[in-house]
Design an enzyme around this catalytic site. Structure first.
Site, short mmCIF file in Angstrom:
data_model
loop_
_atom_site.label_atom_id
_atom_site.label_comp_id
_atom_site.label_asym_id
_atom_site.label_seq_id
_atom_site.Cartn_x
_atom_site.Cartn_y
_atom_site.Cartn_z
N LYS A 222 0.81 -1.22 0.00
CA LYS A 222 0.00 0.00 0.00
C LYS A 222 0.85 1.27 0.00
CE LYS A 222 -4.37 -1.92 1.43
NZ LYS A 222 -5.50 -1.97 2.36
N ARG A 263 -3.10 -10.26 4.73
CA ARG A 263 -3.45 -10.38 3.32
C ARG A 263 -2.33 -9.77 2.49
NH1 ARG A 263 -5.93 -7.21 -0.64
NH2 ARG A 263 -7.42 -8.30 -2.02
#
Length: 296
Positions: A222, A263
């Site tokens: 991210k 994840r």
């Protein structure tokens, strides 16, 4: 909350589990377009399992900042062949969707987890599907669709506010018939969050224990990791594909705070990291090696 609490229809791994990502999309921020072909997507998912993934999360709609929604028909076309192929290949499959119709079809094909980034807010029928199927249901913190979430990143105390808002949504879906034992919670890193918010949430994973539910952490590749690792001269953020070592570091930190699962896009480094963390945690309190004994 420990990493071994049972969820319906899922194994008990005895450590932080690893959820591998298969994005069946043309526009996901780090790997859009790589796995659009169903055969390639299935092969990639099974490779993730071979690399150490405990489950595979299949998504047919990008939720990157600014992304526009696809039609339900297109999402079904992308997702269902991949879910079917992975289930047939023996994988534990999660479906990443905000649509009840997609979730229901995927679970009917054998998916065991509904990973809804809206936590049931985007589609009022989602909680009913989770209740009817009995699948594990991820309730993520969410304040709005990707095209407007950047303007919603205002908090007093971000950890307290996010925990409270997720707790309220858990109450909503339980009232709609979802059993509490099905629910996983997710702080929604990057969704209506600044980089500073994300770091605070990662530092406060233990605050989620008051909800009494397993916690999923999804930090992989991210933007806040790219910003942290920006080029010191130009200030250019590190590209998504070069953020995997940082992702593995986040994974081990999350595991050490009791996260149920992480994840990730690249599985092998995180799979190693969480196993090392589990070995160290398991060694706490064991007798030390004494003279005359050879170390293992």
């Amino acid at each position: 909350m420990t990493t071994t609490d049972p969820l319906p229809g899922l194994p008990r791994w005895g450590r932080c589990a690893v959820m591998g990502v298969v994005n069946v999309t043309p526009d996901s921020f780090s790997d859009g377009g790589l796995w659009l072909d169903p055969g390639r997507a299935v092969a990639h998912g099974l490779e993730l399992v071979a690399d150490g993934a405990d489950m595979v999360d299949v998504g047919g709609e990008s939720t990157r900042p600014g992304a526009e929604r696809v039609t339900c028909e297109e999402e079904l076309r992308r997702v269902l062949p991949v879910v079917r192929g992975l289930v047939e290949g023996g994988a534990v499959v999660s479906v990443d969707t905000m649509r009840a119709e997609v979730a229901e079809a995927a679970v009917d094909l054998g998916a065991r987890i509904i990973n809804d980034v809206s936590g049931g807010r985007a589609d009022p029928a989602m909680a009913k599907v989770a209740a009817r199927t009995g699948a594990a249901f991820v309730v993520m913190h969410w304040r709005g669709q990707s095209d407007r979430m950047a303007g919603l990143a205002e908090y007093g105390d971000v950890v307290a506010d996010v925990v409270r808002e997720v707790e309220q949504q858990v109450d909503v879906v339980v009232s709609a018939g979802v059993d509490l034992s099905q629910i996983v919670v997710d702080p929604g890193l990057g969704f209506a969050k600044t980089g500073a918010h994300n770091w605070s949430l990662l530092a406060g994973i233990d605050a989620w224990t008051r909800l009494g539910r397993p916690v999923l952490i999804a930090a992989s590749r991210k933007r806040f990791l790219g910003s942290l690792l920006a080029d010191p001269v130009t200030g250019t953020p590190r590209p998504p594909l070069d953020r995997d070592p940082a992702t593995a570091a986040v994974s081990v930190l999350a595991a050490s705070q009791g996260a149920w699962a992480v994840r990730v896009h690249e599985v092998s480094s995180t799979a190693d990291a969480v196993r090392v963390e589990a070995a160290v945690r398991g060694a706490v309190g064991r007798p030390t090696v004494t003279e005359g004994h050879r170390p293992g």
